[in-house]
Design a protein around this motif. Structure first.
Motif, PDB file in Angstrom:
ATOM      1  N   ALA A   5       0.902  -1.029  -0.295  1.00 29.05           N
ATOM      2  CA  ALA A   5       0.321   0.076   0.322  1.00 29.05           C
ATOM      3  C   ALA A   5       0.851   0.981   0.107  1.00 29.05           C
ATOM      4  O   ALA A   5       2.015   2.039   0.425  1.00 29.05           O
ATOM      5  CB  ALA A   5      -0.919   0.362   1.075  1.00 29.05           C
ATOM      6  N   LEU A   6       0.367   2.641  -0.676  1.00 27.29           N
ATOM      7  CA  LEU A   6       1.190   3.475  -0.731  1.00 27.29           C
ATOM      8  C   LEU A   6       0.171   4.752  -0.296  1.00 27.29           C
ATOM      9  O   LEU A   6      -1.030   4.702  -1.110  1.00 27.29           O
ATOM     10  CB  LEU A   6       1.900   4.111  -2.132  1.00 27.29           C
ATOM     11  CG  LEU A   6       1.866   5.286  -2.280  1.00 27.29           C
ATOM     12  CD1 LEU A   6       3.122   5.400  -1.671  1.00 27.29           C
ATOM     13  CD2 LEU A   6       2.062   5.627  -3.554  1.00 27.29           C
ATOM     14  N   ASP A  34       2.427  -3.693   3.632  1.00 27.75           N
ATOM     15  CA  ASP A  34       4.081  -3.888   3.489  1.00 27.75           C
ATOM     16  C   ASP A  34       3.214  -1.773   2.499  1.00 27.75           C
ATOM     17  O   ASP A  34       3.227  -2.320   1.753  1.00 27.75           O
ATOM     18  CB  ASP A  34       4.597  -4.445   2.403  1.00 27.75           C
ATOM     19  CG  ASP A  34       6.046  -4.049   2.555  1.00 27.75           C
ATOM     20  OD1 ASP A  34       6.318  -2.489   3.571  1.00 27.75           O
ATOM     21  OD2 ASP A  34       6.790  -3.991   1.525  1.00 27.75           O
ATOM     22  N   THR A  35       3.574  -1.562   3.544  1.00 27.78           N
ATOM     23  CA  THR A  35       2.798   0.110   3.975  1.00 27.78           C
ATOM     24  C   THR A  35       4.478   0.685   3.647  1.00 27.78           C
ATOM     25  O   THR A  35       4.833   0.802   3.738  1.00 27.78           O
ATOM     26  CB  THR A  35       2.720   0.645   4.764  1.00 27.78           C
ATOM     27  OG1 THR A  35       3.233   0.582   5.608  1.00 27.78           O
ATOM     28  CG2 THR A  35       1.330  -0.330   4.866  1.00 27.78           C
ATOM     29  N   ARG A  36       3.707   1.768   2.490  1.00 29.21           N
ATOM     30  CA  ARG A  36       4.685   3.422   2.000  1.00 29.21           C
ATOM     31  C   ARG A  36       4.158   4.442   2.657  1.00 29.21           C
ATOM     32  O   ARG A  36       3.284   4.506   1.955  1.00 29.21           O
ATOM     33  CB  ARG A  36       5.550   3.163   0.713  1.00 29.21           C
ATOM     34  CG  ARG A  36       6.523   4.567  -0.047  1.00 29.21           C
ATOM     35  CD  ARG A  36       6.938   4.509  -0.643  1.00 29.21           C
ATOM     36  NE  ARG A  36       8.107   5.176  -1.606  1.00 29.21           N
ATOM     37  CZ  ARG A  36       8.093   5.380  -2.941  1.00 29.21           C
ATOM     38  NH1 ARG A  36       7.815   4.379  -3.365  1.00 29.21           N
ATOM     39  NH2 ARG A  36       8.949   6.154  -2.900  1.00 29.21           N
ATOM     40  N   ARG A  37       4.317   4.937   3.243  1.00 29.17           N
ATOM     41  CA  ARG A  37       4.284   6.468   3.602  1.00 29.17           C
ATOM     42  C   ARG A  37       4.997   7.828   3.237  1.00 29.17           C
ATOM     43  O   ARG A  37       5.868   7.674   3.593  1.00 29.17           O
ATOM     44  CB  ARG A  37       3.900   6.446   4.604  1.00 29.17           C
ATOM     45  CG  ARG A  37       2.454   7.290   5.636  1.00 29.17           C
ATOM     46  CD  ARG A  37       2.424   7.735   6.986  1.00 29.17           C
ATOM     47  NE  ARG A  37       3.176   7.437   7.752  1.00 29.17           N
ATOM     48  CZ  ARG A  37       3.799   8.748   7.991  1.00 29.17           C
ATOM     49  NH1 ARG A  37       3.101  10.086   7.839  1.00 29.17           N
ATOM     50  NH2 ARG A  37       4.551   8.590   9.381  1.00 29.17           N
ATOM     51  N   GLU A  38       4.582   8.514   2.375  1.00 28.28           N
ATOM     52  CA  GLU A  38       5.145   9.768   1.952  1.00 28.28           C
ATOM     53  C   GLU A  38       4.587  11.080   1.264  1.00 28.28           C
ATOM     54  O   GLU A  38       3.228  11.093   1.199  1.00 28.28           O
ATOM     55  CB  GLU A  38       5.750   9.042   0.286  1.00 28.28           C
ATOM     56  CG  GLU A  38       6.222   8.081  -0.346  1.00 28.28           C
ATOM     57  CD  GLU A  38       7.878   8.806  -0.006  1.00 28.28           C
ATOM     58  OE1 GLU A  38       8.287   9.457   0.934  1.00 28.28           O
ATOM     59  OE2 GLU A  38       8.745   7.715   0.125  1.00 28.28           O
ATOM     60  N   ARG A  48       6.347   2.534 -12.602  1.00 28.87           N
ATOM     61  CA  ARG A  48       5.098   1.445 -11.704  1.00 28.87           C
ATOM     62  C   ARG A  48       5.221   1.434 -10.474  1.00 28.87           C
ATOM     63  O   ARG A  48       5.045   0.621  -9.260  1.00 28.87           O
ATOM     64  CB  ARG A  48       6.847   0.113 -10.689  1.00 28.87           C
ATOM     65  CG  ARG A  48       8.198  -0.363 -12.322  1.00 28.87           C
ATOM     66  CD  ARG A  48       8.813  -1.219 -11.615  1.00 28.87           C
ATOM     67  NE  ARG A  48       8.280  -2.578 -10.782  1.00 28.87           N
ATOM     68  CZ  ARG A  48       8.172  -2.872  -9.917  1.00 28.87           C
ATOM     69  NH1 ARG A  48       9.449  -2.843  -8.964  1.00 28.87           N
ATOM     70  NH2 ARG A  48       7.223  -4.188 -10.030  1.00 28.87           N
ATOM     71  N   LEU A  49       3.881   2.640 -10.811  1.00 31.52           N
ATOM     72  CA  LEU A  49       2.719   3.073  -9.513  1.00 31.52           C
ATOM     73  C   LEU A  49       1.856   1.695  -9.221  1.00 31.52           C
ATOM     74  O   LEU A  49       1.737   1.474  -8.534  1.00 31.52           O
ATOM     75  CB  LEU A  49       2.649   3.963  -9.883  1.00 31.52           C
ATOM     76  CG  LEU A  49       1.547   4.665  -8.666  1.00 31.52           C
ATOM     77  CD1 LEU A  49       2.641   5.250  -7.059  1.00 31.52           C
ATOM     78  CD2 LEU A  49       0.568   6.527  -9.132  1.00 31.52           C
ATOM     79  N   GLY A  50       2.018   0.994 -10.705  1.00 35.47           N
ATOM     80  CA  GLY A  50       0.869  -0.143 -10.420  1.00 35.47           C
ATOM     81  C   GLY A  50       1.281  -1.733  -9.380  1.00 35.47           C
ATOM     82  O   GLY A  50       0.543  -2.690  -9.309  1.00 35.47           O
ATOM     83  N   ILE A  55      -3.376   2.440  -3.099  1.00 36.60           N
ATOM     84  CA  ILE A  55      -3.653   4.014  -3.247  1.00 36.60           C
ATOM     85  C   ILE A  55      -3.909   4.835  -2.094  1.00 36.60           C
ATOM     86  O   ILE A  55      -5.815   4.496  -2.536  1.00 36.60           O
ATOM     87  CB  ILE A  55      -3.037   4.418  -3.963  1.00 36.60           C
ATOM     88  CG1 ILE A  55      -2.003   3.822  -4.728  1.00 36.60           C
ATOM     89  CG2 ILE A  55      -2.903   5.746  -4.292  1.00 36.60           C
ATOM     90  CD1 ILE A  55      -1.494   4.444  -6.383  1.00 36.60           C
ATOM     91  N   VAL A  56      -3.803   4.927  -0.643  1.00 41.97           N
ATOM     92  CA  VAL A  56      -4.750   5.891  -0.365  1.00 41.97           C
ATOM     93  C   VAL A  56      -4.142   7.543  -0.097  1.00 41.97           C
ATOM     94  O   VAL A  56      -3.053   7.726   0.584  1.00 41.97           O
ATOM     95  CB  VAL A  56      -4.397   5.385   1.107  1.00 41.97           C
ATOM     96  CG1 VAL A  56      -5.601   5.706   2.391  1.00 41.97           C
ATOM     97  CG2 VAL A  56      -4.657   4.196   0.672  1.00 41.97           C
ATOM     98  N   PRO A  57      -5.353   8.191  -0.703  1.00 45.69           N
ATOM     99  CA  PRO A  57      -5.005   9.344  -0.369  1.00 45.69           C
ATOM    100  C   PRO A  57      -4.859  10.334   1.086  1.00 45.69           C
ATOM    101  O   PRO A  57      -6.053  10.140   0.939  1.00 45.69           O
ATOM    102  CB  PRO A  57      -5.448  10.372  -1.588  1.00 45.69           C
ATOM    103  CG  PRO A  57      -6.003   9.463  -1.665  1.00 45.69           C
ATOM    104  CD  PRO A  57      -6.722   7.928  -0.931  1.00 45.69           C
TER     105      PRO A  57
END
Length: 214
Positions: A5-6, A34-38, A48-50, A55-57
């Protein structure tokens, strides 16, 4: 295989985007993601955003580069899930109809600001809201412009006290729909991080994000 998840956050500080993004990250990690927070939108322009399943805005009233937005839309259309809440997803890129088309709606007003109102579950048999039932809520009552093709799971009715012409208007609060190959989930609840302490709000969002993930 572990799902990825992004979460991208930023914009108007009144929605406590950093704090809310941390709550969402903890929620998803507890579900094995597995998360990534930006912070910011630059991540949306990466190749490779796919690769992300979800994806959580968590970003309100922001601007996004043309190529960044096109990359995000392409990833969702190809199957990456999109899910989020309140202005963090429903008012993220106010100037970009392509984003709003993907979300299924756009915030336009909250007459009366913070107030007490009622959430009514419209599809109690749906797994995303099953067993939750109608409940009272205190927050901004979102008035949205919505896609008639969305599948509405919960609504609220405007009293007209603060905008008389809205009296009796039944407004979607929680919905899901498809965009290309993706599942898209939205909840209008969650103005600030403390609202995650409301069990119904948190559980609906948890279920919705899990459903949206590829």
């Amino acid at each position: 295989m572990t799902k990825k998840a992004l979460i991208f956050w930023g914009g108007w500080e009144g929605h406590e985007p950093e704090a809310c993004s941390k709550v969402v990250e903890d929620m998803l990690r507890a579900e094995g993601f597995d998360t990534r927070r930006e912070e910011g939108t630059a991540v949306l322009g990466e190749d490779r955003l796919g690769q992300y399943d979800l994806i959580v805005p968590v970003m309100t009233q922001a601007q996004v580069g043309k190529d960044e937005l096109a990359n995000l839309v392409a990833a969702i259309e190809a199957g990456t899930g999109l899910g989020g809440f309140h202005g963090g997803m429903g008012d993220t890129f106010r100037a970009d109809p392509a984003y709003q088309f993907m979300v299924g709606g756009q915030w336009v007003a909250h007459p009366g600001n913070i107030l007490d109102y009622r959430i009514e579950i419209t599809r109690p048999e749906d797994p995303l809201v099953e067993g939750i039932g109608d409940f009272d809520y205190r927050s901004e009552q979102y008035y949205l412009h919505v896609d008639p093709g969305i599948e509405v799971l919960a609504t609220t009715t405007f009293s007209g006290e603060h905008a008389p012409w809205t009296k009796g208007t039944v407004m979607p609060v929680v919905w899901k729909h498809r965009y290309g190959q993706a599942r898209v989930f939205y909840s209008a609840l969650g103005h600030v991080a403390s609202e995650f302490e409301v069990p119904q709000m948190k559980e609906i969002l948890r279920r919705g994000l899990l459903w949206a993930a590829r």
